[in-house]
Design a protein around this motif. Structure first.
Motif, PDB file in Angstrom:
ATOM      1  N   UNK A  44      44.052  24.190  30.461  1.00  8.96           N
ATOM      2  CA  UNK A  44      43.390  25.111  31.235  1.00  8.96           C
ATOM      3  C   UNK A  44      44.241  26.375  31.689  1.00  8.96           C
ATOM      4  N   UNK A  45      45.426  25.641  31.528  1.00 12.74           N
ATOM      5  CA  UNK A  45      46.650  27.439  32.323  1.00 12.74           C
ATOM      6  C   UNK A  45      46.456  28.503  30.917  1.00 12.74           C
ATOM      7  N   UNK A  46      46.246  27.802  29.685  1.00 19.49           N
ATOM      8  CA  UNK A  46      46.003  28.822  28.875  1.00 19.49           C
ATOM      9  C   UNK A  46      44.857  29.594  29.434  1.00 19.49           C
ATOM     10  N   UNK A  47      43.872  28.644  29.760  1.00 18.39           N
ATOM     11  CA  UNK A  47      42.653  29.689  29.754  1.00 18.39           C
ATOM     12  C   UNK A  47      42.733  30.424  31.247  1.00 18.39           C
ATOM     13  N   UNK A  52      41.580  34.774  33.848  1.00 17.89           N
ATOM     14  CA  UNK A  52      41.582  35.224  34.965  1.00 17.89           C
ATOM     15  C   UNK A  52      41.900  35.996  35.192  1.00 17.89           C
ATOM     16  N   UNK A  53      43.245  35.806  35.425  1.00 20.37           N
ATOM     17  CA  UNK A  53      44.123  37.308  36.855  1.00 20.37           C
ATOM     18  C   UNK A  53      44.879  38.247  36.013  1.00 20.37           C
ATOM     19  N   UNK A  54      43.409  38.799  36.093  1.00 26.17           N
ATOM     20  CA  UNK A  54      43.676  40.414  35.326  1.00 26.17           C
ATOM     21  C   UNK A  54      43.791  41.340  36.380  1.00 26.17           C
ATOM     22  N   UNK A  55      43.696  41.091  37.665  1.00 27.21           N
ATOM     23  CA  UNK A  55      44.385  41.481  38.781  1.00 27.21           C
ATOM     24  C   UNK A  55      45.617  41.904  39.223  1.00 27.21           C
ATOM     25  N   UNK A  56      45.713  43.062  39.240  1.00 22.56           N
ATOM     26  CA  UNK A  56      47.385  44.037  38.847  1.00 22.56           C
ATOM     27  C   UNK A  56      48.360  44.352  38.013  1.00 22.56           C
ATOM     28  N   UNK A  57      47.302  43.270  36.560  1.00 21.12           N
ATOM     29  CA  UNK A  57      48.390  44.001  35.427  1.00 21.12           C
ATOM     30  C   UNK A  57      48.756  45.135  34.547  1.00 21.12           C
ATOM     31  N   UNK A  90      54.843  42.188  32.644  1.00 22.64           N
ATOM     32  CA  UNK A  90      53.551  42.958  32.802  1.00 22.64           C
ATOM     33  C   UNK A  90      53.244  42.582  31.274  1.00 22.64           C
ATOM     34  N   UNK A  91      53.763  41.872  30.688  1.00 21.87           N
ATOM     35  CA  UNK A  91      53.370  41.532  29.505  1.00 21.87           C
ATOM     36  C   UNK A  91      52.855  39.878  29.226  1.00 21.87           C
ATOM     37  N   UNK A  92      53.198  38.941  30.555  1.00 20.71           N
ATOM     38  CA  UNK A  92      53.003  37.798  31.116  1.00 20.71           C
ATOM     39  C   UNK A  92      51.807  38.240  31.839  1.00 20.71           C
ATOM     40  N   UNK A  93      51.915  39.344  32.376  1.00 24.03           N
ATOM     41  CA  UNK A  93      50.297  39.250  32.829  1.00 24.03           C
ATOM     42  C   UNK A  93      48.595  39.601  32.524  1.00 24.03           C
ATOM     43  N   UNK A  94      50.047  40.078  31.251  1.00 19.69           N
ATOM     44  CA  UNK A  94      47.985  40.845  30.860  1.00 19.69           C
ATOM     45  C   UNK A  94      48.276  41.931  29.415  1.00 19.69           C
ATOM     46  N   UNK A  95      48.755  42.669  30.384  1.00 18.77           N
ATOM     47  CA  UNK A  95      48.990  44.133  29.400  1.00 18.77           C
ATOM     48  C   UNK A  95      50.080  43.972  29.278  1.00 18.77           C
ATOM     49  N   UNK A  96      50.093  43.818  27.573  1.00 21.61           N
ATOM     50  CA  UNK A  96      50.315  43.516  26.471  1.00 21.61           C
ATOM     51  C   UNK A  96      50.988  45.477  25.937  1.00 21.61           C
TER      52      UNK A  96
END
Length: 120
Positions: A44-47, A52-57, A90-96
């Protein structure tokens, strides 16, 4: 000595009052709560992280990249370390890609600031 004998006698008396057919003198209880499943929580955490949380990445990624570029010219060690930390976030949030560039430029800035700049 007399106390020990009294305790032993009392223990025997207590034991004889029980009439269990199976011979066990233990108390047991059943659990009411649902068992915890760690594997499901991890999935669930990986999904949630991926979907989900792409806000602000991207905003954090661009901020990290800006700090990294500025660190090449002003306060290279301090801003370089800040660029590395914010790039990692930023990488952890999704902006790799933005995070990776920020970390790379931050490392270059710190190396230049520590080893090369003092000679000029």
């Amino acid at each position: 000595m007399e106390r020990d004998e009294d305790f032993r006698r009392n223990d025997r008396e207590i034991d004889t009052h029980f009439s269990n057919d199976d011979g066990y003198l233990e108390e047991t209880a059943a659990e009411i709560a649902e068992p915890y499943q760690a594997s499901r929580d991890r999935v669930d955490r990986r999904e949630r992280d991926q979907v989900g949380d792409d806000s602000g990445s991207k905003g954090i990624g661009y901020t990290a990249l800006a700090i990294a570029i500025i660190s090449l010219f002003v306060l290279p060690v301090l801003l370089g370390v800040a660029a590395i930390v914010v790039g990692y976030i930023a990488r952890r949030k999704g902006a790799h890609a933005l995070g990776a560039w920020s970390i790379g430029i931050g490392i270059v800035s710190v190396i230049l600031g520590i080893f090369i700049t003092p000679f000029f």
